[in-house]
Motif scaffolding. Structure first.
Motif, mmCIF file in Angstrom:
data_model
loop_
_atom_site.group_PDB
_atom_site.id
_atom_site.type_symbol
_atom_site.label_atom_id
_atom_site.label_comp_id
_atom_site.label_asym_id
_atom_site.label_seq_id
_atom_site.Cartn_x
_atom_site.Cartn_y
_atom_site.Cartn_z
ATOM 1 N N GLN A 61 0.966 -1.256 -0.046
ATOM 2 C CA GLN A 61 -0.096 0.085 -0.018
ATOM 3 C C GLN A 61 0.890 1.069 -0.147
ATOM 4 O OE1 GLN A 61 -2.433 -1.442 3.469
ATOM 5 N NE2 GLN A 61 -3.947 -0.468 2.328
ATOM 6 N N SER A 62 2.071 1.248 0.881
ATOM 7 C CA SER A 62 2.710 2.586 0.932
ATOM 8 C C SER A 62 3.289 2.759 -0.502
ATOM 9 C CB SER A 62 3.756 2.218 1.949
ATOM 10 O OG SER A 62 4.764 3.362 2.028
ATOM 11 N N ASP A 63 3.585 1.780 -1.172
ATOM 12 C CA ASP A 63 4.351 2.019 -2.399
ATOM 13 C C ASP A 63 3.408 2.311 -3.553
ATOM 14 O OD1 ASP A 63 6.716 1.312 -1.209
ATOM 15 O OD2 ASP A 63 7.154 -0.836 -2.049
ATOM 16 N N HIS A 64 2.003 2.336 -3.238
ATOM 17 C CA HIS A 64 1.298 2.565 -4.389
ATOM 18 C C HIS A 64 0.231 3.608 -4.082
ATOM 19 C CE1 HIS A 64 3.080 -1.383 -5.449
ATOM 20 N NE2 HIS A 64 2.805 -0.861 -6.760
ATOM 21 N N THR A 65 0.482 4.697 -3.334
ATOM 22 C CA THR A 65 -0.360 5.757 -3.003
ATOM 23 C C THR A 65 -0.416 6.722 -4.275
ATOM 24 O OG1 THR A 65 1.152 6.563 -1.718
ATOM 25 C CG2 THR A 65 -0.315 5.694 -0.668
ATOM 26 N N TYR A 66 -1.136 6.210 -5.341
ATOM 27 C CA TYR A 66 -1.057 6.911 -6.495
ATOM 28 C C TYR A 66 -2.063 7.949 -6.559
ATOM 29 C CZ TYR A 66 1.939 3.375 -8.231
ATOM 30 O OH TYR A 66 2.886 2.402 -8.584
ATOM 31 N N TYR A 67 -3.213 7.685 -5.554
ATOM 32 C CA TYR A 67 -4.416 8.690 -5.543
ATOM 33 C C TYR A 67 -4.370 9.028 -3.972
ATOM 34 C CZ TYR A 67 -5.324 7.633 -10.281
ATOM 35 O OH TYR A 67 -5.403 7.318 -11.817
ATOM 36 N N TRP A 97 12.912 9.331 -4.454
ATOM 37 C CA TRP A 97 13.549 9.044 -3.443
ATOM 38 C C TRP A 97 14.848 8.181 -4.021
ATOM 39 C CZ3 TRP A 97 15.393 10.923 0.775
ATOM 40 C CH2 TRP A 97 16.093 10.049 1.830
ATOM 41 N N ARG A 98 16.039 8.810 -3.805
ATOM 42 C CA ARG A 98 17.266 8.054 -4.235
ATOM 43 C C ARG A 98 17.031 7.314 -5.689
ATOM 44 N NH1 ARG A 98 19.741 6.293 1.695
ATOM 45 N NH2 ARG A 98 20.006 8.407 2.594
ATOM 46 N N GLY A 99 16.629 7.734 -6.790
ATOM 47 C CA GLY A 99 16.561 7.215 -7.883
ATOM 48 C C GLY A 99 15.128 6.488 -8.023
ATOM 49 N N ARG A 100 14.266 6.200 -7.094
ATOM 50 C CA ARG A 100 13.067 5.754 -7.150
ATOM 51 C C ARG A 100 12.078 6.820 -7.254
ATOM 52 N NH1 ARG A 100 10.583 1.069 -3.226
ATOM 53 N NH2 ARG A 100 8.465 0.822 -4.359
ATOM 54 N N ASP A 101 10.859 6.653 -7.905
ATOM 55 C CA ASP A 101 9.957 7.438 -7.947
ATOM 56 C C ASP A 101 8.705 6.627 -7.381
ATOM 57 O OD1 ASP A 101 7.820 8.980 -8.322
ATOM 58 O OD2 ASP A 101 8.089 9.614 -10.298
ATOM 59 N N TYR A 102 7.842 6.929 -6.152
ATOM 60 C CA TYR A 102 6.739 6.334 -5.684
ATOM 61 C C TYR A 102 5.553 6.719 -6.458
ATOM 62 C CZ TYR A 102 9.539 4.525 -1.782
ATOM 63 O OH TYR A 102 10.606 3.974 -0.890
ATOM 64 N N ALA A 103 5.476 7.630 -7.385
ATOM 65 C CA ALA A 103 4.326 7.924 -8.123
ATOM 66 C C ALA A 103 4.874 7.887 -9.475
ATOM 67 C CB ALA A 103 3.830 9.164 -7.751
ATOM 68 N N ALA A 131 -2.279 3.814 -16.700
ATOM 69 C CA ALA A 131 -1.035 3.241 -16.122
ATOM 70 C C ALA A 131 -1.103 3.043 -14.670
ATOM 71 C CB ALA A 131 0.314 3.890 -16.516
ATOM 72 N N ARG A 132 -1.629 4.211 -14.191
ATOM 73 C CA ARG A 132 -1.793 4.100 -12.497
ATOM 74 C C ARG A 132 -2.737 3.205 -12.030
ATOM 75 N NH1 ARG A 132 -2.485 9.917 -13.247
ATOM 76 N NH2 ARG A 132 -0.577 10.855 -12.947
ATOM 77 N N ALA A 133 -3.894 3.046 -12.839
ATOM 78 C CA ALA A 133 -4.823 1.935 -12.500
ATOM 79 C C ALA A 133 -4.538 0.710 -12.861
ATOM 80 C CB ALA A 133 -6.179 2.315 -13.275
ATOM 81 N N ARG A 134 -3.705 0.448 -13.589
ATOM 82 C CA ARG A 134 -3.157 -1.011 -14.102
ATOM 83 C C ARG A 134 -2.201 -1.393 -13.106
ATOM 84 N NH1 ARG A 134 -1.787 -0.387 -19.073
ATOM 85 N NH2 ARG A 134 -3.893 -1.204 -19.933
ATOM 86 N N ALA A 135 -1.399 -0.639 -12.370
ATOM 87 C CA ALA A 135 -0.437 -1.041 -11.409
ATOM 88 C C ALA A 135 -1.472 -1.191 -10.001
ATOM 89 C CB ALA A 135 0.722 0.117 -11.387
ATOM 90 N N LEU A 136 -2.266 -0.268 -9.870
ATOM 91 C CA LEU A 136 -3.085 -0.597 -8.614
ATOM 92 C C LEU A 136 -3.868 -1.751 -8.643
ATOM 93 C CD1 LEU A 136 -4.260 3.085 -7.863
ATOM 94 C CD2 LEU A 136 -2.929 1.909 -6.373
ATOM 95 N N GLY A 137 -4.469 -2.195 -9.726
ATOM 96 C CA GLY A 137 -5.133 -3.515 -10.027
ATOM 97 C C GLY A 137 -4.132 -4.718 -9.392
#
Length: 673
Positions: free
Chosen positions: A507-513, A549-555, A562-568
């Motif tokens: 959940q923490s890695d996928h707070t897109y909304y 964060w250090r080369g990673r994007d949490y969004a 694309a957001r919805a597909r990853a959340l699914g």
């Protein structure tokens, strides 16, 4: 085994309220534990060597030095400090000395000693313990349910046991959330009915007296400037608001919250300056206020409609109010703090927000969630979050993490009452510690009678921050499960916490909304019929900005499909972890004896007429409700997002990939919650 140590007397400075509380609480606990009365005495002049069977509770430099037959004890590392709450507990030669850097810290030492005695079933003959927090400000609500007028003394004791040093007395769901709720105004005499204001003042005095007993400072949450309020307010209340203030002092907010009290009017500014000073003169224990706006009956003037604020943004108006409160408050109490609540969706992405914040005068600060919302599951560290912390601290301000350490509205409520996640709690505190935050603020709170596992874990992780590492936190969680739920249920409970931790990481890695992931606010997600026609009519809103964060994007995604597909996919994984946690909790309940008692039952003694303390079985039953709801909700969200992504990327009739896309749609839409 040596004979158990028997305590006969406790000695402390009874003129200091928190030390008196510490002595009386320990005497009550030991009298129950030992089956004989323990006497509390004033310290007077400390003897060079206390008598065997004595507990000395003190602060530097009055602490006595114990001698030992085996070796000289190390010198105390505790220095007097009113802000940093460090303690030491040492037992030798039949005596125990508890030293706190201040009286409140000594009380924490007493709580720590009680837990050790409860776990071991005896007073240790030899003992050395230390506690020192990484963060000096820890704000907890006394009680989440029941409103401002419903607090009990035991609620304040409980949050002190949890490690709080500031009692956060109000919040936005309460009515008592403006200066005028507690202070009369000569300029605005009809702002609050006198009987309501006196009722509030009486309650506040009572709560501040309890704060004194436990060494707690106090904070208020203010929703300013007062306005009519939104659709949640009855129309009669909105109309009544207009009669409480002179018409010339009101302006238009430009939002659904209607008319708002205008700080630009000289009479209103004068009233707020006077009320701020009076609040702190009459209630000097109030150490800080957290100021929230643009929601929950707080607003500012529309810069396009207000003649006094023509062209002045709401952000700048907010800054003017914060500066006024800080300047007037510090004229009465030099260490008074005024905190901006960064959880404002109107201001969070404003490019001028941090510049305005860092320009505010001495005594201001920022409390900010790690994301667009404070989530139970969030443990991310992002560059924008760290930059906010560093910017305000560089400006001489304080930074508090805005967080959830018990439960919040990313759970399903009101059905959810207790939601324990001690491994996630360790990750949260580790995050704030790594940032160098000055402290944290818990959004909602809990109920003392629940004695949740998160409460016990919170104090442990606060005073032993080295144990927030994943390995150390897991070792503590296993011990906590055994102490709280007994040996038969412990393994299943600890494994359930591991599954909850795995779900929360997803959940923490996928707070897109923002709203669309909060069950109470995501009707378009939870209630939508999963048909092609309906889903193609739904527009997703509130997408989160990039969070690096250090080369990673949490969004990382830049479009809703694309957001919805990853959340699914991701939320389906979270649902599976919650389902496994649910099964493990059911196993724990089946294995637990009906009369199982918690080692930590001394954490809360209900007052007459108060709800009884939950049994371990009742705790797990409430936890099972929370996890079952999480499993169901995350599964439903997974189905929605997966089906929405397929529906809104469906190739036209006869185009390549259409059959595969329809199969993907059916995989999500045809599933079960």
């Amino acid at each position: 085994m040596a004979e158990p140590l028997t305590i006969r007397r406790i000695q402390t400075d009874l003129s200091e309220p928190a030390l008196r509380t510490a002595a009386e609480e320990l005497a009550r606990f030991l009298s129950d534990h030992q089956g004989r009365r323990v006497i509390v005495r004033g310290s007077g002049t400390p003897r060079p060597q206390p008598q065997p069977g004595t507990v000395i509770i003190s602060t530097p430099p009055e602490a006595p030095r114990l001698t030992r037959s085996t070796a000289e004890p190390p010198p105390s590392r505790i220095a007097a400090d009113p802000d940093h709450d460090a303690f030491e507990v040492a037992a030798a030669d039949g005596c125990i000395v508890i030293v706190g850097s201040n009286p409140r810290a000594a009380l924490y030492g007493v709580f720590e000693l009680e837990d050790v005695i409860a776990r071991h079933g005896r007073v240790p003959e030899t003992l050395e313990m230390r506690g020192s927090p990484a963060m000096d400000l820890r704000l907890l609500h006394p009680r989440v349910r029941g409103g401002f007028l419903g607090y009990r003394r035991s609620d304040f004791e409980f949050i002190a046991r949890c490690g709080a040093n500031v009692a956060h007395l109000s919040h936005d769901w309460m009515s008592e959330k403006t200066l005028m709720s507690f202070v009369p105004s000569a300029e605005l005499p009809d702002a609050t009915p006198p009987d309501v204001r006196e009722r509030n003042r009486d309650a506040l005095r009572r709560y501040l007296a309890w704060c004194d007993e436990f060494g707690l400072r106090a904070a208020l949450w203010l929703c300013e400037m007062p306005c009519q309020g939104g659709a949640w307010m009855p129309e009669s209340s909105r109309e009544a608001f207009l009669t409480r203030f002179p018409a010339e002092c009101l302006s238009d907010s430009g939002t659904g919250q209607g008319k708002v009290l205008c700080l630009g009017h000289p009479l209103v500014e004068q009233a707020y300056r006077a009320m701020t000073r009076r609040l702190l003169r009459e209630f000097p224990q109030i150490a800080m206020v957290l100021v929230f706006t643009c929601d929950s009956n707080g607003e500012f003037c529309d810069p396009d409609r207000c003649e006094r604020h023509r062209g002045v943004s709401k952000l700048v108006q907010y800054g003017r109010l914060l500066a006024l409160l800080a300047e007037e408050g510090r004229a009465v109490r030099p260490d008074f703090r005024v905190l901006t609540v960064g959880w404002g969706w109107h201001f969070r992405n404003d490019p001028d927000f941090l510049a305005l914040q860092t320009s505010l005068p001495a005594g201001t600060g920022l409390t900010s969630p790690p994301d667009g919302e404070a989530w139970s599951f969030d443990r991310k560290l992002t560059e924008p979050l760290l930059a906010s912390c560093r910017a305000v601290q560089k400006a001489g301000q304080i930074f508090l993490g805005y967080d959830i350490v018990f439960w919040g509205d990313d759970t399903v409520f009101p059905e959810t009452e207790l939601y324990d996640f001690p491994l996630g709690l360790a990750a949260k505190l580790r995050r704030w510690g790594l940032m160098g935050a000055d402290g944290f603020f818990d959004q909602w709170g809990t109920q003392a009678e629940y004695v949740p596992a998160n409460a016990i874990a919170l104090r442990h992780f606060i005073f032993h921050p080295e144990t927030t590492s994943p390995r150390a936190a897991w070792a503590f969680a296993r011990r906590l499960a055994r102490d709280q739920y007994g040996p038969q249920a412990a393994a299943a409970v600890a494994q359930a916490w591991q599954e909850i931790e795995a779900a929360q990481r997803v959940q923490s890695d996928h707070t897109y909304y923002w709203h669309l992931l909060r069950p109470a606010w995501s009707g378009p997600v939870l209630d939508a019929p999963l048909t092609l026609q309906n889903l193609q009519q739904i527009t997703l809103s509130g997408a989160e900005p990039p969070k690096a964060w250090r080369g990673r994007d949490y969004a990382p995604h830049r479009d809703d499909v694309a957001r919805a597909r990853a959340l699914g996919t991701a939320l389906g994984q979270a649902a599976e972890h919650f389902a496994r946690a649910m099964s493990l909790l059911e196993q724990a309940l089946e294995a637990m004896p009906a009369d199982q008692q918690s080692v930590y039952r001394h954490w809360h003694t209900p007052e007459a007429g108060a709800p009884p303390r939950l049994t371990p079985r009742e705790q797990l039953e409430k936890q099972l409700v929370a996890v079952r709801l999480q499993a169901r909700t995350q599964r439903r969200m997974s189905r929605f997002y997966g089906a929405w992504a397929a529906a809104n990327s469906l190739p036209a009739e006869g185009m390549p990939g259409r059959l595969e896309a329809l199969a993907e749609f059916e995989r999500f839409a045809g599933g079960e919650d």
